[in-house]
Design a protein around this motif. Structure first.
Motif, mmCIF file in Angstrom:
data_model
loop_
_atom_site.group_PDB
_atom_site.id
_atom_site.type_symbol
_atom_site.label_atom_id
_atom_site.label_comp_id
_atom_site.label_asym_id
_atom_site.label_seq_id
_atom_site.Cartn_x
_atom_site.Cartn_y
_atom_site.Cartn_z
ATOM 1 N N THR A 1 0.853 -1.180 0.000
ATOM 2 C CA THR A 1 0.000 0.000 0.000
ATOM 3 C C THR A 1 0.893 1.235 0.000
ATOM 4 O OG1 THR A 1 -1.769 -1.129 1.170
ATOM 5 C CG2 THR A 1 -1.750 1.274 1.318
ATOM 6 N N ARG B 1 -4.601 6.918 -1.135
ATOM 7 C CA ARG B 1 -4.137 5.602 -0.723
ATOM 8 C C ARG B 1 -4.316 4.651 -1.884
ATOM 9 N NH1 ARG B 1 -6.187 3.166 4.931
ATOM 10 N NH2 ARG B 1 -8.226 3.624 4.039
ATOM 11 N N ARG C 1 8.263 12.771 17.508
ATOM 12 C CA ARG C 1 9.375 11.926 17.054
ATOM 13 C C ARG C 1 10.641 12.707 16.713
ATOM 14 N NH1 ARG C 1 13.328 10.081 15.903
ATOM 15 N NH2 ARG C 1 13.927 8.377 14.517
ATOM 16 N N VAL D 1 -3.362 -2.262 5.717
ATOM 17 C CA VAL D 1 -3.188 -0.814 5.726
ATOM 18 C C VAL D 1 -4.145 -0.144 4.752
ATOM 19 C CG1 VAL D 1 -1.574 1.056 5.260
ATOM 20 C CG2 VAL D 1 -0.793 -0.989 6.467
ATOM 21 N N ASP D 2 -4.447 -0.808 3.654
ATOM 22 C CA ASP D 2 -5.338 -0.163 2.681
ATOM 23 C C ASP D 2 -6.777 -0.093 3.155
ATOM 24 O OD1 ASP D 2 -5.027 -3.174 1.851
ATOM 25 O OD2 ASP D 2 -6.900 -2.525 0.933
ATOM 26 N N GLN D 3 -7.081 -0.775 4.266
ATOM 27 C CA GLN D 3 -8.445 -0.705 4.792
ATOM 28 C C GLN D 3 -8.534 -0.046 6.162
ATOM 29 O OE1 GLN D 3 -10.183 -4.697 4.476
ATOM 30 N NE2 GLN D 3 -9.134 -4.889 2.526
ATOM 31 N N LEU D 4 -7.441 0.413 6.673
ATOM 32 C CA LEU D 4 -7.476 1.051 7.990
ATOM 33 C C LEU D 4 -8.256 2.359 7.924
ATOM 34 C CD1 LEU D 4 -3.825 0.749 9.354
ATOM 35 C CD2 LEU D 4 -5.869 -0.339 10.317
ATOM 36 N N PRO E 1 -8.895 6.111 8.303
ATOM 37 C CA PRO E 1 -7.851 7.140 8.241
ATOM 38 C C PRO E 1 -7.387 7.639 9.601
ATOM 39 C CG PRO E 1 -9.513 7.560 6.567
ATOM 40 C CD PRO E 1 -10.009 6.397 7.381
ATOM 41 N N LEU F 1 -4.432 5.763 11.033
ATOM 42 C CA LEU F 1 -3.110 5.804 10.382
ATOM 43 C C LEU F 1 -2.010 6.425 11.251
ATOM 44 C CD1 LEU F 1 -4.085 6.680 6.698
ATOM 45 C CD2 LEU F 1 -3.237 4.485 7.558
ATOM 46 N N PRO F 2 -2.264 7.540 11.957
ATOM 47 C CA PRO F 2 -1.160 8.099 12.761
ATOM 48 C C PRO F 2 -0.603 7.127 13.799
ATOM 49 C CG PRO F 2 -2.910 9.723 12.512
ATOM 50 C CD PRO F 2 -3.434 8.425 11.940
ATOM 51 N N LEU G 1 0.320 4.318 13.229
ATOM 52 C CA LEU G 1 1.359 3.535 12.536
ATOM 53 C C LEU G 1 2.683 4.307 12.479
ATOM 54 C CD1 LEU G 1 -0.494 2.156 9.403
ATOM 55 C CD2 LEU G 1 0.497 0.794 11.262
ATOM 56 N N TYR G 2 2.631 5.588 12.777
ATOM 57 C CA TYR G 2 3.813 6.427 12.564
ATOM 58 C C TYR G 2 4.651 6.517 13.829
ATOM 59 C CZ TYR G 2 0.903 7.965 8.597
ATOM 60 O OH TYR G 2 0.120 8.008 7.490
ATOM 61 N N PRO G 3 5.938 6.792 13.692
ATOM 62 C CA PRO G 3 6.787 6.906 14.882
ATOM 63 C C PRO G 3 6.418 8.151 15.691
ATOM 64 C CG PRO G 3 8.004 7.533 12.913
ATOM 65 C CD PRO G 3 6.698 6.970 12.447
ATOM 66 N N ASP H 1 10.352 3.651 13.311
ATOM 67 C CA ASP H 1 11.120 3.736 12.067
ATOM 68 C C ASP H 1 12.519 3.146 12.202
ATOM 69 O OD1 ASP H 1 11.367 6.023 13.843
ATOM 70 O OD2 ASP H 1 12.676 6.913 12.350
ATOM 71 N N ARG I 1 -0.599 8.745 21.273
ATOM 72 C CA ARG I 1 0.477 8.106 20.525
ATOM 73 C C ARG I 1 1.536 7.507 21.444
ATOM 74 N NH1 ARG I 1 1.804 11.834 15.358
ATOM 75 N NH2 ARG I 1 -0.344 12.180 14.699
#
Lengths: 270, 270, 270, 270
Positions: free
Chosen positions: C18, C60, C109, D94-97, D99, D102-103, D105-107, D114, D235
């Motif tokens: 993705t 996406r 981060r 991920v393509d179905q999460l 929106p 999504l954050p 998933l980020y560091p 990462d 987070r």
């Protein structure tokens, strides 16, 4: 000046191990150990070794019996401090540095001078002489870094302290060393007994190589520079630990003192 | 075995400075330099020094004229590698280590062994002998760390590599050293010319102190261990840099070779 | 002012995955997207989503076929930049900040403001207003940090840049944000198309919350502040990546442009 | 199950400032706050806000008078914990999460996912399902990381803990989150009152997004998972601090309790 230095260290031995202690006052032309006693309770055969630079005086203890361990060191040290004339503290160009000095230009565990080049250049690069740079480094650290127990820990390095700006004598010394090396001025760490340090404890300072010799600086400015009894030098605290412990030996407590029986002492502060 | 090693380094001198190079093959009982040539263009008076451990062979060049600078080193080296019997590679307890070995137990710039104690204990602490531990460290690094040019840089340390798991020979060596020291096994860094390394370049490996001597390990497993011509050793790359530059001198390019004219070479891999 | 922005991104898809792209120009009261085109070759059904702050415009793509992938985005954006009167850029006390602004005070981060409190206080604490502080931060970064491609990488954070003092626009922005937050001034990251940026590329800047709105600052001072077409905002680059890749998809190349067909453009620099 | 939660926090106000507290129990479908009391001594007007994710219940206090400040919070919370069937805890691609997920998933500040990609892949990449991966992460942390008060500090992050392998609940949670995100599994931090925690204190855990909802994990395994009363999510700890202090306000002391008056409680451990 006759100084009386004392270090008492207590450990709890929970298993076989080795303890390497570096609490003996150094013997140098300016620092004569006129008398010293070391007591280890219970009795252990100890080995005296000189390590790191062939000059530091360490003792090594092989521990085989569990239980409390107490090490008491006492020394009378005749110490002369001669303030240098700044005009004589010339910079030795790298091409003329004695080879054994070169490693004191390189980064070490707690002094990542390789990461501080631009910052040191911005803050101190415009200054004229190496001596002026080191004095400015000491003043910058003293002004910007807060002396604060408990803020840093044994892993804290100059790279942390330069930004976080708080720490203890060890951190002040590491930062001074790192900034000097970043400007191609050789610098090294040393530990000392410190007269008038409140509360009494081991102290850490640094030396820069100026005028062809190692000149002492203390960015904490907590104690008179002429009341420091040198214990050990090295690249940073990794080389000059008070104690290196191998095995399951727990540190319990410590008492350090540095006294002077001389009413003529005139404290010198940098 | 007779190896032919060559290093050519090109710099651009933009201002006065000093260059310290460490490209000369070491002279040891197992490595005899039967012939060597060093050419510096344009001609400069150079100084040969031994630094860091009194053994590494450095040259120091004072540079006063701007322009391109070319250094060519060539040597013929008679090199004997003798594989050790693992049974003889006993661990020397800390209480019996020669004092000059002790610093190789301490953390250094790129090998923060003080931070890796628990991790090293979890991964390797259960293994029986020091030799088995070092072999397991080499295998763990080889399995988990990806050899990848451009991932790490000159500031990358073992603390990074143990987690990020990618790097070059220097990073592999630093991680090996840090893990050994974290287990109280003395370890040091060394640089080498490497026969059969593709592409040809300087190489970095590490040594662990086993059986009373320094035993060579290469966690990259890229080249035969018996094709390594040693250049310099030290605590880590800070001590054994190929080049230390002071002043405005830019690195331009480099060419390194290590050849062998012997059809009887039997490559040994760890 | 009518700006023409273009982004072309090329990837190599090696396995299912993705791709989340954030290259669409933001739609705000000062930035109207009058026309835009997105081409994906080969054709893929795409999903438009708004993420992070409900404002950023992401697409996406679910990728199931291996091979090259090309994404082209073109937009015509009507953009108005109104310079603010500094006298109106008052500080909002923390007790009056809108709750949704609060996270922009917290460390993230790449912006470890929690570690920069003393340093920010020493450098900027004496200044009178929040606006003066932010301007001084921008000037300090511009003076002390060298714009240098290839020095930093995707893991570099403000904690590195404040000491190492080199980096690219992303690093400049992160440092600006971290220093603002360390002084309790809300700050956030944003990405942009940048008119007159040489070479043409995506750009990164930051905003501080002053006078009850987000005010734009660019510590690189590379481009006119009124030639920036905003793409996305967030806490730092983690929130506003141009691309987030999940799966074995390799980035191949990129071309970005931001043009203006208006001879009346008067560049404003901070 | 009816839980009684109490938090008492004491501060010393030395100058004007703002205190943002996040101690209120969350109101969710599984957690009903049937009664709650907040006492602030001396009396201050307080503001209730919802921040970070629009769900966390914060209070904000503007402090203008110096002296001691005492905040007491008490709540009765009806809490239902339903263990999920692992078979239903599927991974959302991920393509179905959604929106807004999504954050996660980020560091973030304390969860540098990462930097952990290779390590997480080596340790957990071979496992079949996302659920199995998360369970293996929890077990790995529990086995390898020593629960040890005083080892870490407020700046400690997952990047430290993954190597240094010691810390407190906050560090365990951050490492869990970082490893999940490194494997593209959304994860977030949360704080809680914890029944049977010894000594009584605030607790921190993490949630992974599995089966289309947030599933709770506690790598410390110190308390039953069904005795956790949720306070706030985010987070990482930067989003869900118990207290954010602006101004010269010193923390003095704290007392936290979580009790249960129900003899039918069956503790569930993961």
């Amino acid at each position: 000046m006759k100084f009386f230095t004392t270090a008492e260290l207590n450990y709890q031995v929970n298993g076989p191990g080795t303890l390497i202690l570096n609490v003996h006052a150094l013997r140098t032309s300016q620092q004569a150990v006129s008398s010293e006693t070391l007591i280890i309770e219970p009795y252990h055969k100890l080995e005296e070794i000189c390590a790191v630079n062939g000059e530091n005086r360490l003792i090594r203890l092989k521990l085989t019996e569990n239980g409390p361990l107490r090490i008491s060191y006492q020394a009378i040290v005749d110490h002369t401090y001669t303030a240098k004339n700044p005009a004589e503290l010339f910079e030795t160009p790298v091409d003329q540095l004695p080879p054994e000095i070169l490693p004191m230009l390189y980064p070490s565990r707690y002094c990542q001078s390789d990461k501080l080049g631009r910052l040191a250049g911005h803050l101190f690069g415009h200054l004229g002489s190496a001596y002026e740079k080191v004095v400015a480094i000491v003043d910058w650290i003293h002004t910007n870094v807060e002396y604060r127990s408990g803020f840093s820990n044994v892993e804290t390095s100059a790279y942390d302290t330069v930004t976080q700006q708080a720490g203890v004598c060890r951190d002040f010394a590491h930062l001074g060393i790192a900034l000097c090396r970043a400007l191609s001025i050789p610098a090294r760490y040393f530990t000392a007994y410190a007269y008038l340090l409140v509360p009494q404890d081991f102290h850490a300072c640094f030396e820069a190589y100026l005028g062809g010799e190692w000149i002492l600086f203390d960015a904490t400015k907590l104690v008179p520079i002429n009341g420091l009894i040198k214990i050990a030098s090295g690249r940073d605290a990794a080389d000059a630990s008070i104690a290196n412990i191998f095995g399951d030996i727990q540190f319990s407590s410590m008492a350090v003192r540095c006294d002077l029986d001389d009413s003529n002492f005139v404290p010198l502060y940098q």
